[in-house]
Design an enzyme around this catalytic site. Structure first.
Site, PDB file in Angstrom:
ATOM      1  N   SER A   1       0.850  -1.187   0.000  1.00  0.00           N
ATOM      2  CA  SER A   1       0.000   0.000   0.000  1.00  0.00           C
ATOM      3  C   SER A   1       0.881   1.230   0.000  1.00  0.00           C
ATOM      4  CB  SER A   1      -0.893   0.020   1.244  1.00  0.00           C
ATOM      5  OG  SER A   1      -1.537   1.283   1.389  1.00  0.00           O
TER       6      SER A   1
ATOM      7  N   TYR B   1      -1.743  -0.325  10.147  1.00  0.00           N
ATOM      8  CA  TYR B   1      -1.930  -0.804   8.773  1.00  0.00           C
ATOM      9  C   TYR B   1      -0.704  -0.478   7.931  1.00  0.00           C
ATOM     10  CZ  TYR B   1      -3.820  -1.209   4.039  1.00  0.00           C
ATOM     11  OH  TYR B   1      -4.007  -1.542   2.721  1.00  0.00           O
TER      12      TYR B   1
END
Length: 251
Positions: free
Chosen positions: A142, A156
């Site tokens: 990501s 995350y």
């Protein structure tokens, strides 16, 4: 028997788009899902309606026994050629000072440990040193791995930073075994993962601030995944490809 592609978290978003494009590319696809059987069946139906082969296989990548079962189901279809480590979760936005152990254990178990264990099973099957015919592993990172996600989801971002390191390390480890290992780093993509993290309007709210003034689509990311898994990317092992519309480019 056909070459097989496993897509973890294949019932929605980037995973579903990847499964559909993978079938178009000729793979027999294992559409893994954790809980939403109807969504996985819809992906399988779409593939079959286009003449492809796919099965839906339930399994939580945070559970080792489930991972083993997913790969055993794939063995029934043919030889594993590609693994897309797509399954992942986000939690609601919070400062690190407010995290609890349960939150951290859950997100690292699914996003990091699950990817390691899935890759373990894939290497066992693909490695030419172990009697396999080679293959490709594509991990989902990501843009958060570069940006850090401070003030919202540092946990995350940290899991995706771990995936970046894992990608490079595993690529070097199995480079002589016929296996390529790469990753994609999506930016702001129009999927329902934002809703699962408690922010269903996040994409719309951020669109105007993005360099391209729009979010990416799941299919745009899926096309990058399929390229990295293909022979066309045969010299790109260890690569991490940004699909972020310039959002994650560092100065």
């Amino acid at each position: 028997m056909p070459d097989v592609m496993i897509v973890t978290g294949g019932s929605r978003g980037i995973g579903a788009a990847t499964a559909i494009l993978g079938a178009k590319a000729g793979y027999a696809v294992v559409v893994n899902y954790a809980s939403n059987r109807d969504a996985a069946d819809d992906v399988v139906a779409t593939i079959e309606a286009d003449g492809g082969t796919a099965i839906a296989v339930k399994g939580d990548v945070g559970v080792e026994a489930d991972i083993v079962a997913i790969f055993k189901a794939a063995d029934e279809l043919g030889a594993l050629k590609a693994l897309v480590n797509n399954a992942g979760i986000v939690a609601e936005a919070a400062d690190v000072a407010d995290y609890d152990l349960a939150r951290l254990e859950r997100i690292f178990r699914i996003n990091v440990i699950g990817s390691f264990l899935c890759a373990r099973e894939a290497v066992k099957r693909m490695s030419t040193k172990r009697g396999g015919a080679g293959g490709a592993i594509v991990n989902l990172s990501s843009a958060a791995a570069k940006l850090g996600a401070g003030g919202s989801r540092v946990d995350y971002a940290a899991t995706k930073g771990a995936i970046d390191t894992f990608t490079v390390g595993l690529a070097k480890e199995v480079a002589g075994e016929g296996i390529s290992v790469t990753a994609v780093r999506p930016g702001i993509i129009e999927t329902d993962i934002h809703a699962s993290g408690g922010e269903p309007g996040r994409v719309a709210e951020m669109a105007a601030s993005l360099p391209l003034k729009r979010p990416g689509t799941a299919e745009e990311v899926a096309r990058a995944i399929l390229w990295l898994a293909s022979d066309e990317a045969s010299y790109s092992t260890g690569a991490i490809l940004d699909v972020s519309g310039a959002r994650a480019i560092l100065p």
